[in-house]
Scaffold this motif. Sequence first.
Motif, PDB file in Angstrom:
ATOM      1  N   ASP A 175      50.725  -5.822 -13.825  1.00 36.91           N
ATOM      2  CA  ASP A 175      49.848  -4.873 -13.156  1.00 36.91           C
ATOM      3  C   ASP A 175      48.556  -4.637 -13.933  1.00 36.91           C
ATOM      4  N   LEU A 176      48.514  -5.046 -15.209  1.00 37.66           N
ATOM      5  CA  LEU A 176      47.316  -4.831 -16.026  1.00 37.66           C
ATOM      6  C   LEU A 176      46.416  -6.052 -16.110  1.00 37.66           C
ATOM      7  N   ALA A 177      46.987  -7.244 -16.091  1.00 37.32           N
ATOM      8  CA  ALA A 177      46.200  -8.454 -16.333  1.00 37.32           C
ATOM      9  C   ALA A 177      46.951  -9.666 -15.808  1.00 37.32           C
ATOM     10  N   GLY A 178      46.226 -10.781 -15.721  1.00 40.40           N
ATOM     11  CA  GLY A 178      46.839 -12.044 -15.317  1.00 40.40           C
ATOM     12  C   GLY A 178      46.327 -13.180 -16.178  1.00 40.40           C
ATOM     13  N   GLN A 179      47.211 -14.109 -16.506  1.00 36.92           N
ATOM     14  CA  GLN A 179      46.838 -15.270 -17.310  1.00 36.92           C
ATOM     15  C   GLN A 179      47.301 -16.549 -16.610  1.00 36.92           C
ATOM     16  N   PHE A 180      46.406 -17.506 -16.488  1.00 39.54           N
ATOM     17  CA  PHE A 180      46.738 -18.874 -16.106  1.00 39.54           C
ATOM     18  C   PHE A 180      46.980 -19.609 -17.428  1.00 39.54           C
ATOM     19  N   VAL A 181      48.199 -20.103 -17.643  1.00 40.42           N
ATOM     20  CA  VAL A 181      48.593 -20.588 -18.965  1.00 40.42           C
ATOM     21  C   VAL A 181      49.025 -22.053 -18.901  1.00 40.42           C
ATOM     22  N   ILE A 182      48.395 -22.878 -19.704  1.00 38.00           N
ATOM     23  CA  ILE A 182      48.795 -24.268 -19.891  1.00 38.00           C
ATOM     24  C   ILE A 182      49.332 -24.389 -21.314  1.00 38.00           C
ATOM     25  N   GLU A 183      50.510 -24.955 -21.468  1.00 35.67           N
ATOM     26  CA  GLU A 183      51.081 -25.145 -22.800  1.00 35.67           C
ATOM     27  C   GLU A 183      51.511 -26.594 -22.962  1.00 35.67           C
ATOM     28  N   ALA A 184      51.386 -27.094 -24.178  1.00 38.09           N
ATOM     29  CA  ALA A 184      51.749 -28.480 -24.445  1.00 38.09           C
ATOM     30  C   ALA A 184      52.016 -28.657 -25.929  1.00 38.09           C
ATOM     31  N   SER A 185      52.893 -29.603 -26.241  1.00 39.53           N
ATOM     32  CA  SER A 185      53.167 -29.992 -27.618  1.00 39.53           C
ATOM     33  C   SER A 185      52.868 -31.475 -27.747  1.00 39.53           C
ATOM     34  N   THR A 186      52.046 -31.825 -28.733  1.00 38.08           N
ATOM     35  CA  THR A 186      51.614 -33.207 -28.883  1.00 38.08           C
ATOM     36  C   THR A 186      51.574 -33.549 -30.370  1.00 38.08           C
ATOM     37  N   THR A 187      51.050 -34.705 -30.700  1.00 31.20           N
ATOM     38  CA  THR A 187      50.843 -35.088 -32.095  1.00 31.20           C
ATOM     39  C   THR A 187      49.353 -34.960 -32.407  1.00 31.20           C
ATOM     40  N   PRO A 188      49.002 -34.745 -33.663  1.00 29.27           N
ATOM     41  CA  PRO A 188      47.588 -34.502 -34.004  1.00 29.27           C
ATOM     42  C   PRO A 188      46.643 -35.591 -33.512  1.00 29.27           C
ATOM     43  N   GLU A 189      47.082 -36.848 -33.555  1.00 27.59           N
ATOM     44  CA  GLU A 189      46.184 -37.931 -33.153  1.00 27.59           C
ATOM     45  C   GLU A 189      45.930 -37.965 -31.649  1.00 27.59           C
ATOM     46  N   HIS A 190      46.769 -37.269 -30.887  1.00 33.57           N
ATOM     47  CA  HIS A 190      46.593 -37.230 -29.430  1.00 33.57           C
ATOM     48  C   HIS A 190      45.906 -35.957 -28.943  1.00 33.57           C
ATOM     49  N   LEU A 191      45.599 -35.037 -29.865  1.00 37.21           N
ATOM     50  CA  LEU A 191      45.106 -33.729 -29.454  1.00 37.21           C
ATOM     51  C   LEU A 191      43.783 -33.820 -28.700  1.00 37.21           C
ATOM     52  N   ASP A 192      42.824 -34.568 -29.223  1.00 37.56           N
ATOM     53  CA  ASP A 192      41.524 -34.671 -28.562  1.00 37.56           C
ATOM     54  C   ASP A 192      41.649 -35.291 -27.175  1.00 37.56           C
ATOM     55  N   ALA A 193      42.483 -36.322 -27.059  1.00 37.43           N
ATOM     56  CA  ALA A 193      42.694 -36.959 -25.757  1.00 37.43           C
ATOM     57  C   ALA A 193      43.351 -35.991 -24.781  1.00 37.43           C
TER      58      ALA A 193
END
Length: 436
Positions: free
Chosen positions: A304-322
């Motif tokens: 009732d106070l706020a809303g969040q559109f949330v994307i979560e993911a777990s990856t490896t450091p070398e794939h983070l930028d991609a």
Amino acid sequence: MTAFRSERPSDPDTHVHTLANGVRVLTIVQPHLESACVSVYVRTGSRHESARLNGISHVVEHMAFKGTRTRDCQQINLDAEQLGAEANAHTDKDHTAYHLRGLAQHAPQFIRMLGDIVLESQFPESELERERQVILQEYLEDEDDALSTAFKLFDEACYGRHALAQPVIGKRRNIERFSRDELMGYVQRQYTGANVIVAVCGPVDPQAMAAQAEAVFGAMPAGAPNLIAAPAYLGGVRTKRMSGSSQTHVVLGFPVPTQCDPDMPAAVMAATVFGEGMSSPLLDRVRERLGLVYYAGCSADVSDLAGQFVIEASTTPEHLDALFTEVTTLLQAQAVSIDPVHLERARNQLAVRSVRARERSQRRLEGAAQDLFVFGRVRPSGEWMERIASIDADEVRLQFERMLAAPVSAAITGKVPAGTKERCQHRLASLQSPSA
């Protein structure tokens, strides 16, 4: 003569009685069951705490089972288990809940037993010192969890110092400090009739449940609703390196309408379109086609106070930028057009989710209790489904367009390479400049 007011929401199996002191008695009649769930919901959680008291709702929930005026911890446990009942409790940002589940014939006893726990807990000093150590172990486990840490940082990025950003587990220094007097004072202020729902689900008589609840909770002080001001949405990027982690965990998102906004269902639909299921654009691209992640997901977390559109993911450091490149590209594509196949998939996924929630007694009770806290009524089951059925592609597309015009929030934890924050900020800035 009873002192409660009866209300009849649209669903014929759902009954709400309001006691003279504001306590609401919610009964959902399910004659096909032989068991009953009884819960007491209190509208107080981490968002109702000051910084000095952050974590106290959770400590109270733990300590409530440690002794009342007439029963010690061992007797509380034995009384439930002698009936074959399961006792549980949980604390969230907006509420605390106490539960008993067992045979339907014992539902009146469950109301009395929970009433004793909620109304008569004494928080014995010796038990507090023991339980403090248990909670500190829970705190350390939470601190060591890189994804949990990312969510806490994400909330800070969204809301800054507002209480809505505070973690339910609280601060270590608070847990180590809380005294019995602080716990007692907090309960006296927050646990009042206007903020309590006694909820029962099973093959039970609503009038009998209301009468029993009145006998137990009728003398509770009425108080006033525990309300707080909504936060401003801030946005920004937070990072935290965590030793021992071989993965990089990402949580990012945008503001969406609140639970009370007519556009909220379209935001939920947008999250389902984008990232629910292996065939969704998010999972199909970053997992199935590119192998950048093992886990990713998308949800709309609304209150009732706020809303969040949330994307979560777990990856490896070398794939983070991609990963950031692909996610931003996918988001921009949704703001241009929504695939009708994915819209239909999402509509059916939400329908199945709604049906399954109604089939789970505890889940249905909690949803109905949340409705009472937020809307003052239990919404009929068809209301949500009718709204979902009415949402068209342009409504969903517009949600993405509005999100991408708002500040983005992101948190990155675990194995975080040098320069990650700056690269993330640069990449996410392109969301407000699609041509970049």
